[in-house]
Design an enzyme around this catalytic site. Structure first.
Site, PDB file in Angstrom:
ATOM      1  CE  LYS A  84      -8.436 -47.278 -78.196  1.00  0.00           C
ATOM      2  NZ  LYS A  84      -7.629 -46.296 -77.450  1.00  0.00           N
ATOM      3  CB  SER A 121      -8.601 -47.191 -73.700  1.00  0.00           C
ATOM      4  OG  SER A 121      -8.062 -46.306 -74.672  1.00  0.00           O
ATOM      5  CB  SER A 136      -5.178 -45.083 -74.352  1.00  0.00           C
ATOM      6  OG  SER A 136      -6.081 -44.783 -73.325  1.00  0.00           O
TER       7      SER A 136
END
Lengths: 560, 585
Positions: free
Chosen positions: A83, A209, A233
């Protein structure tokens, strides 16, 4: 997705060991998938894809180590994604925000590795295919708070791919099947993707996310992805993309190198095609080392998963004998759709048949009021911490700064100094709307006239909820079982989505975050194949990762 | 900005014109006017002192710090990622900083709770890289301490052995926190640019907050100086106000007092504080002198304003060194909301074995906290019977205390065969040689030491150690060397470190008084032989004889090149003269 039909870390590692494939072939295959996903399907999963030349260099090194019997770990040569809010030394660290250079060409690399990246890439030999897209600073549940095009859920296109029916094959035949698949040429891969693409299909959210991370694992361009989970997330995108998402206990994985969103919630998590993959990753990442202490909030516990004997567990009729599973009544809320409720009950039965003692956790043990307030509590606290953590982004020391012209705009307060104008212009330009909203909300709840009524009140609620969850999990049950999400991924191609409404997506994931407990989301099959998978999560006591992983391994077999 | 500054100046000067007749007594803090029947006011002062901890790294980043002040470094060179808020880099508290803060708290007799917490104080400024300062607010490191101070006397009175009056000012709290960077304004081609230097950003500070116990500018100055000396003494802060290592904020207000009140016995403090006007904070005073000036200026200014019917509001001011006036920075309405929040990146600071390398608080203090200046002064006076003045001079340089202890022990050991009368002279003689001899030598190197080591000079940089000093005293008191030789010997040992004993160095340099009777007799005879004229006069007897004896004594001492033992030489000369010119019976 899960099952024999997907490529897992263990399987890839076996193919490499048996010399059915080379690491070069494996990373090439994953790189082709990543490129096809971006260019043909428009998944927007990657913010940066590592160049083929670099990937092949790393793959050759890995092949060399394997040849000499010097592999670094089971992850050696395994393609992973990371990420974009996690520091990787030769890539820029943007956290998905314009203010940190997201979407800018030639933005400089950050120059250092997060602790988890050092362990995963440098010490264990995994190969990073690229960094993945996310909601700006981790704020969002839909993968839409991005300065660029939102990420797309790949499952509709993947259903159009020819299904791999491997049920009738022997283990060796399965290995040969995957070896052949991995050796596919780039042209073949592009062609398959073109065939599967259908512009008329509706676009669904990936969940956020850690959107790109979930997409990369679901699609298969990475066998593991590092994400972060502040209030769901990792778990929500894993649920909506049909993979496993693990959020360990707060403090188990070092936050050194993670762009802070809400420090007392932020947790590094893993997204993986199977429970076993997640377990392998946690075992390696969770190992304590000297450098780990760069995060003062990391727990001092030496983390080790019990060596789980898969074969023995499979042979056993009742692998969960003695494990107490709690069904929290207060989380059985009205809005829960029947389909999800059915899957939940089915899962409880499934676990019970495999030896677990399933019992209800009453509303006395976990209060309905606290659960209902948990979402508000969560948003007050994360906004407060976010407003504080994001104060440093003023464009002066790194990232992107507004121009002098923007700063002299007349829209600013008359009394503002030049410096304040410059800050305001940079932050207005650099932050997306949702980030600005939470920063303002956080500044408000920390202001002296709201500190007690909002921030402190929320902190007290958090403590009360955590205390109830801790004592239930200590005294009554070993794991809690409840849904990860109350809906299937919504469509994102139909105009504006209300920001406050999307908060509700977090209602099932937030309690474990408030309490700092480990939680894992497992996909379970929907009733009919054309729909999105459902997901349940198992939540354990603090540092009870081994327990939830064992239960999760059993649960994932519910949907073969 | 310019406009605001001007307006403040204008206000002040008009105030001054109107009410010039008020004045403050610096030592009592009473503000009064010569006009008959006019009211009187008492100054009320509280201090907030920021002391930079003298440790090897910054507070949270691990950035190593040079021995010299960050002031003298190339800008932005002592900067590690956390210091400038690089995303993803987290703080880790320096145990050395916690230890230094604990020592400072113990030295000021504070309560040290077993746990304290960090909080974030938010505001935006260019030299605050994180957008917040990590400090302590609701759970400080220490509370409820005291600082015992002694009012200064003129040096003459001190030398006479008089002691200044003591007073106590209470400490409310001590908190551990980060320093900010520095903004430097430079005007080039008419455009003002602000440049930021982060060398200081993240350095460890303790903030010491005092109760408003002080009543005068001179007591405020004494309190700051006492604290400065104390922190220097225990080694937690180098105390260099000129470099900003110790900075002081003043809280000043004035309270009306009844005519009959005695100024030095303010009586009911609660009542006084209750009747005091709004508190004005004067920020960042960088010398003791500024503390005194600002306190006096504020007291008069506030009385002026009050009497003009325009009492001072609660506000923050700064001290303008050139004009000697204070200037408003912000009023209460303009006060910032700092949005305090618990620091989520740092666990609470536990005062336990982990903080003190395995020791508990008590045993840590036992080993790490040196004897405090006041205790040392008392002990030196009591145990050695030396004057308060000398004791004060010795404790002014902490390493000198141990040097003195060692020297006295050494000298008394070497002189153990000597009569009690001689041994008794040791402490006084040692203190004198240390204070008048060694300190003078050390002072000559002040500049050099400061430049090369960045530290104030101290006897610890001298080649002379306690054993040397004691050795010299022993030689002196046993009569082997003269006072002059002692000082010369001290200089040699000061300048060059040596493995030799003091006696060896003295021998090598020929520092030995002549005590051999034959040699002394020979010297005297030679002198008498060479002085026929004097001898003629000597024979006249009485006054002439006395005078000539002195002359001959001088000549004999000269002949010995000053090396003759003065008393023995005198005895021998008298003997020889008696021989040559027998006295009339």
């Amino acid at each position: 997705m899960i099952g024999r039909s997907s490529l897992t870390i263990r399987k890839a590692s076996r193919l490499l060991e048996k010399q059915l494939i080379t690491c070069e072939e494996l990373v090439s295959y994953c790189n082709h998938l990543a490129v096809a996903g971006e260019e043909i399907w428009g998944l927007a999963a990657y913010s940066h894809i590592v160049s083929r030349a670099n990937l092949l260099d790393l793959a050759q090194e890995s092949d060399g180590r394997r040849k000499h019997g010097e592999t670094l770990s089971i992850l050696d040569g395994i393609p992973v994604s990371i990420k974009e809010n996690i520091a990787v030394r030769d890539v820029s660290l943007t956290a998905g925000s314009r203010i940190l250079g997201r979407g800018m060409k030639d933005h400089p690399p950050c120059g250092y590795d997060a602790d988890v990246v050092r362990k995963l890439l440098r010490e264990s030999g995994a190969i990073m295919m690229g960094t993945t897209t996310m909601d700006e600073f981790g704020m969002g549940s839909l993968g839409m708070n991005m300065p660029t095009t939102p990420a797309k859920n790949p499952l509709p296109y993947m259903r159009n791919l020819t299904p791999n029916d491997l049920t009738s094959l022997s283990d060796d035949e399965v290995d040969l099947f995957f070896a052949k698949l991995i050796k596919s040429s780039q042209d073949e891969i592009l062609e398959i993707h073109s065939k599967a693409f259908d512009e008329s299909l509706p676009v669904h959210s990936t969940g956020g996310s850690s959107s790109g991370s979930a997409v990369s694992v679901t699609h298969g361009s990475a066998l593991l992805s590092l994400g972060t989970d502040t209030g769901g997330s990792v778990r929500l995108p894993a649920a909506w993309c049909g993979i496993v998402g693990l959020k360990p206990s707060y403090g188990v994985l070092s936050r050194h190198g993670i762009v802070s969103y809400a420090s007392s919630f932020d947790t590094v998590g893993v997204l993986a095609p199977s429970v076993e993959c997640a377990s392998i990753a946690l075992d390696i990442l969770g190992e304590r080392d000297e450098a780990g202490s760069r995060d003062s909030t990391a727990s001092q516990l030496q983390f080790q998963l019990k060596d789980f004997d898969e074969k023995q567990a499979a042979a056993s009729e009742r692998p969960l004998e003695g494990v107490k599973v709690g069904i929290p009544a207060s989380l059985s809320i009205e809005e829960c759709p029947d389909e999800i409720r059915e899957a939940w009950m089915k899962a409880a039965n499934f676990l019970s048949q495999r030896g677990a003692t399933v019992m209800e956790l009453s509303t006395d043990e976990l209060s309905v009021d606290l659960v209902q307030l948990s979402l508000a509590t969560y948003y007050i606290l994360v906004s407060a911490e976010a407003s504080s953590n994001l104060s440093r982004y003023d464009g002066f020391r790194y990232g992107v700064a507004a121009t002098r012209d923007d700063a002299s705009s007349e829209s600013f307060h008359l009394d503002a100094t030049d410096l304040e104008r410059q800050y305001a212009a940079t932050r207005t330009e650099g932050f997306g709307i949702e980030v600005s909203r939470r920063v303002l909300c956080g500044a408000s709840v920390l202001s002296s006239d709201r500190f007690h009524s909002h921030y402190e009140a929320a902190a007290k609620l958090r403590a009360a909820l955590a205390s109830q969850m801790h004592s239930s999990l200590k005294e009554k049950v070993d794991v809690l079982l409840y849904p990860t999400a109350l809906s299937a991924p919504p469509r994102i191609d139909q105009g504006e989505i209300d920001s406050t409404e999307t908060f509700a997506n977090d209602v099932m994931t937030v309690p474990a975050s408030l309490a700092g407990l480990p939680a894992i989301s497992i996909p379970v099959a929907p009733k009919d194949d054309g729909r999105f998978p459902l997901a349940l999560q198992l939540v354990g006591y603090r540092h009870g990762e081994a327990t939830i992983l064992n239960a999760a391994r059993v649960l994932q077999d519910m949907s073969p | 900005m310019i406009w605001r500054t001007n307006s403040a100046r204008v206000n002040l000067s008009s105030l001054k014109r109107r009410c010039f007749s008020w004045s403050v007594d610096p030592s009592s803090g009473v503000v009064s006017s010569k006009n008959k029947g006019s009211p009187r006011f008492q100054t009320v002062i509280g201090l907030e002192v920021h002391a930079q901890l003298d440790i090897a790294t910054k507070l949270f980043s691990g950035t190593p710090l040079p021995k010299t002040s960050t002031l003298y470094q190339t800008p932005n060179t002592s900067v590690w990622p956390f210091d400038v808020g690089v995303p993803g880099v987290l703080p880790r508290v320096s145990q050395e900083a916690v230890q230094a803060a604990v020592l400072s708290a113990a030295a000021t007799k504070c309560q040290i709770p077993s746990m304290s917490r960090f909080e974030r104080k938010h505001y935006f400024y260019a030299d605050l890289p994180l957008g917040y300062q990590v400090t302590q607010q609701r759970w400080p490191l220490a509370r409820d301490g005291v600082l015992v101070c002694q009012r200064e006397l003129k040096k003459k009175r001190k030398k006479k052995g008089e002691v200044g009056e003591s007073f106590v000012t209470r400490i409310e709290r001590i908190q551990l926190e980060q320093d900010t960077g520095k903004t430097i304004n430079a005007t080039r081609n008419g455009i003002t640019e602000s440049l930021v230097d982060f060398n200081r950003a993240g350095c460890a500070l303790i903030e010491i907050v005092f109760y408003p116990d002080l009543r005068s500018a001179s007591d405020a100055a004494v309190a700051v100086e006492t604290l400065r000396t104390l922190l220097k003494h225990i080694g937690t802060c180098n105390g260099k106000m000129e470099e900003g290592s110790l900075r002081c904020d003043l809280n000043v207000s004035v309270a009306p007092i009844e005519d009959g009140d005695k100024t030095d016995d303010v009586g009911d403090d609660d009542e006084l504080l209750h009747s005091a006007g709004n508190r004005v904070e004067v920020k960042n005073l960088n010398s003791i002198r500024q503390v005194q000036q600002a306190a006096q200026y504020e007291a008069v200014r506030q009385v002026n304003a009050l009497m003009a019917g325009n009492p001072t509001a609660q506000e923050t001011r700064t001290f303008d060194v050139t004009s000697g006036e204070t200037v408003v920075i912000r009023s209460k309405e303009g006060a910032k909301d700092y949005r305090f929040m618990p620091e989520p990146d740092l666990p609470p600071v536990s005062i336990d074995e982990d903080t003190f390398d395995g020791q508990n608080l008590e045993s840590f203090l036992e080993t790490a906290l040196p004897e405090l200046p006041q205790d040392a002064r008392d002990r030196l006076q009591r145990d050695y019977d030396i004057s308060a003045y000398l004791a004060g001079v010795i404790t002014g340089d902490p390493p000198a205390i141990q040097m003195f202890d060692t020297a006295v022990e050494e000298a008394q050991g070497q002189l153990s065969e000597e009569p009690e009368r001689v041994i008794k002279q040791v402490p006084e003689a040692t203190a004198n040689l240390l204070c008048n001899g060694l300190f003078a030598l050390v002072r000559e190197d002040d500049v050099k030491i400061k430049e090369t080591l960045g530290e104030d000079n101290s006897v610890k940089f001298s080649g002379v150690n306690g054993k040397h000093l004691g050795g010299i005293i022993a030689l002196m008191l046993e009569g082997s060397i003269s006072n002059t030789m002692a000082k010369q010997l001290l200089k040699i040992l000061h300048e060059e470190k040596t493995e030799m004993t003091v006696r060896q160095v003295a021998d090598e340099n020929g520092f030995k008084l002549i005590t051999d009777p034959d040699e002394l007799t020979r010297i005297c005879r030679d002198v008498i032989d060479d002085s026929p004229e004097e001898m003629e006069r000597y024979k006249l007897g009485e006054k002439f004889a006395q005078k000539i004896t002195k002359v001959l004594m001088g000549k004999a001492m000269g002949k010995s090149r000053g090396n003759a033992h003065p008393e023995r030489l005198n005895e021998t000369l008298l003997e020889v003269l008696e021989e040559v010119v027998p006295a009339d019976d």
